[in-house]
Design an enzyme around this catalytic site. Structure first.
Site, PDB file in Angstrom:
ATOM      1  N   LYS A 213       0.802  -1.226   0.000  1.00  0.00           N
ATOM      2  CA  LYS A 213       0.000   0.000   0.000  1.00  0.00           C
ATOM      3  C   LYS A 213       0.834   1.275   0.000  1.00  0.00           C
ATOM      4  CE  LYS A 213      -3.876   0.135   2.214  1.00  0.00           C
ATOM      5  NZ  LYS A 213      -4.886   0.170   3.308  1.00  0.00           N
ATOM      6  N   GLY A 366      10.719  -6.692   8.729  1.00  0.00           N
ATOM      7  CA  GLY A 366       9.452  -7.229   8.263  1.00  0.00           C
ATOM      8  C   GLY A 366       9.581  -8.213   7.120  1.00  0.00           C
TER       9      GLY A 366
END
Length: 410
Positions: A213, A366
């Site tokens: 995103k 991540g």
């Protein structure tokens, strides 16, 4: 001012409360599946123990919201029985294995029993407290809980970069109730690398931003456009930039709210003289599936019922060429669905180019850290961050609450 670091903190014979990040991947029985984060804290842990300190460790594990809301110890016990993987017992077992014994796990974070156990500690002992998020007030940075934590120690060490962007009792509030607070070696290393990117980068500086995103990384992109020479956009995020250029993207992942941001970023890059590298071709599929039918098309020829899941060969070559020309690369977000072999080529190529090149390579935690580990290249990178969210906030130019609360270096 620079923050106090563990090597400048007097810990000799003291009670040291250390916030670590032991939020590790687990097997179904709660045992540790990947001990990377535990091993990453060993430098700080061993340094403290070798100086005859009494070490009290705390960490969160998962998101045990219901346990923190429990109105009684009995209710909490029932919840914990159902969520055995969220207690710190197996984590403590793994730490005991790594340090060679002398590790005691307690069933609470604060309270009389914890205080009594700490009072009996001998130099070199380690206590692991229960999951910080089992206790009310932790995520709300409750002053009362912070004060209780402060009572356990003489000094405090923050070595959990992955939680430093959260103002919780165990990361920020506790610093108000100890005489000194310092960054552990892991946190100090993270600070050094991101400070180099933001303050004194080696140029050309080329961030590579992927993931899904645009809206999640608006601040990062806007801040980076003021700092960088080249900016690579790939992964699901690239779909929004492709749409912003007027192309149709079929059923590809789209962040509709980010279209205007993408347009603004394209314009700002042009204004700033930043080389913005976007995909030219893509690997598209007729389903989000490892066995889907695939084909490679240019960005202006995505079929209406298909979706983009990886970069095409022209794009991969363009990305890798830019990386080879760079002196420093910050990579945050995979550039394809690397978990599926059919769509791993782009992410693998970026990882291999960084691993074999001479640029300073900083991997933003991540999924990106998972990707370089997946390809067996993590040890070839200059730095693999332990905090995805924290690294994003650093790149956005934000001050991390946990970091800001530490004592200044004298």
């Amino acid at each position: 001012m620079k923050k106090l670091t563990l090597d400048k903190l007097d810990v000799q014979g003291k009670r040291v409360l250390m916030r670590v990040d032991f939020n590790v991947p687990q097997h179904e029985d709660g045992s540790v599946r990947d001990d990377t984060r535990i091993r990453a804290a060993l430098a700080s842990i061993n340094y403290v123990r070798e100086r005859g300190a009494k070490l009290i460790l705390m960490s969160h594990l998962g998101r045990p919201k219901d346990a923190a809301k429990a109105e009684s110890e009995e209710e909490k016990a029932k919840i914990l029985k159902k969520n055995a993987t969220l207690v710190m017992d197996k984590i403590a077992d793994k730490l005991r294995e790594l340090v060679g014994g002398n590790v005691t796990k307690l069933d609470a974070l604060v309270g009389p029993e914890v205080e009594a156990a700490v009072a009996k500690m001998q130099p070199g002992d380690i206590i692991v407290l229960e999951n910080t998020r089992f206790t009310k007030g932790e995520t709300k940075n409750d002053p009362e809980l912070s004060a209780q934590l402060g009572k356990l120690a003489d000094v405090y060490v923050l070595d959990a970069f992955g939680s430093a962007h959260r103002a919780h009792s165990s990361t920020e509030g506790v610093t108000k109730f100890v005489s000194k607070s310092a960054a552990g070696f892991l946190l100090a290393k993270e600070m050094d690398y991101f400070d180099r990117v933001l303050s004194s980068p080696e140029r050309p500086l080329t961030p590579t931003v992927g993931g899904a995103k645009v809206s999640d990384k608006i601040g990062v992109i806007e801040n980076l456009l003021n700092l960088v020479d080249v900016l690579i956009i790939g992964g699901g995020m690239a779909n929004t930039f492709i749409k912003a250029q007027g192309y149709e993207i079929g059923k590809s992942l789209l962040d509709a709210e980010g279209i205007e941001t993408a347009k603004a970023a394209i314009a700002k890059a042009k204004e700033k003289g930043v080389e913005l590298i976007l995909p030219e071709d893509l690997v598209i599929a007729d389903a989000f599936d490892a066995n889907a039918n695939t084909k490679t098309v240019s960005v202006d020829a995505i079929d209406a019922e298909w979706m983009a899941l990886d970069m095409g060969p022209k794009t991969i070559a363009k990305f890798c060429d830019a990386i080879k020309r760079s002196k420093m690369v910050v990579w945050n977000g995979p550039v394809g669905v690397f978990e599926m072999d059919k769509f791993a080529a782009g992410t693998k190529a970026v990882a291999e180019t960084l691993a074999s090149g001479s640029a300073v390579s900083i991997i933003g935690g991540g999924d990106t850290a998972a990707a370089v580990t997946h390809f067996g290249l993590a040890d070839k990178m200059s730095h693999v961050s332990t905090g995805g969210g924290a690294s994003l906030e650093m790149l956005e130019g934000k001050v991390l609450p946990g970091l800001a609360a530490l004592s200044d270096q004298e």
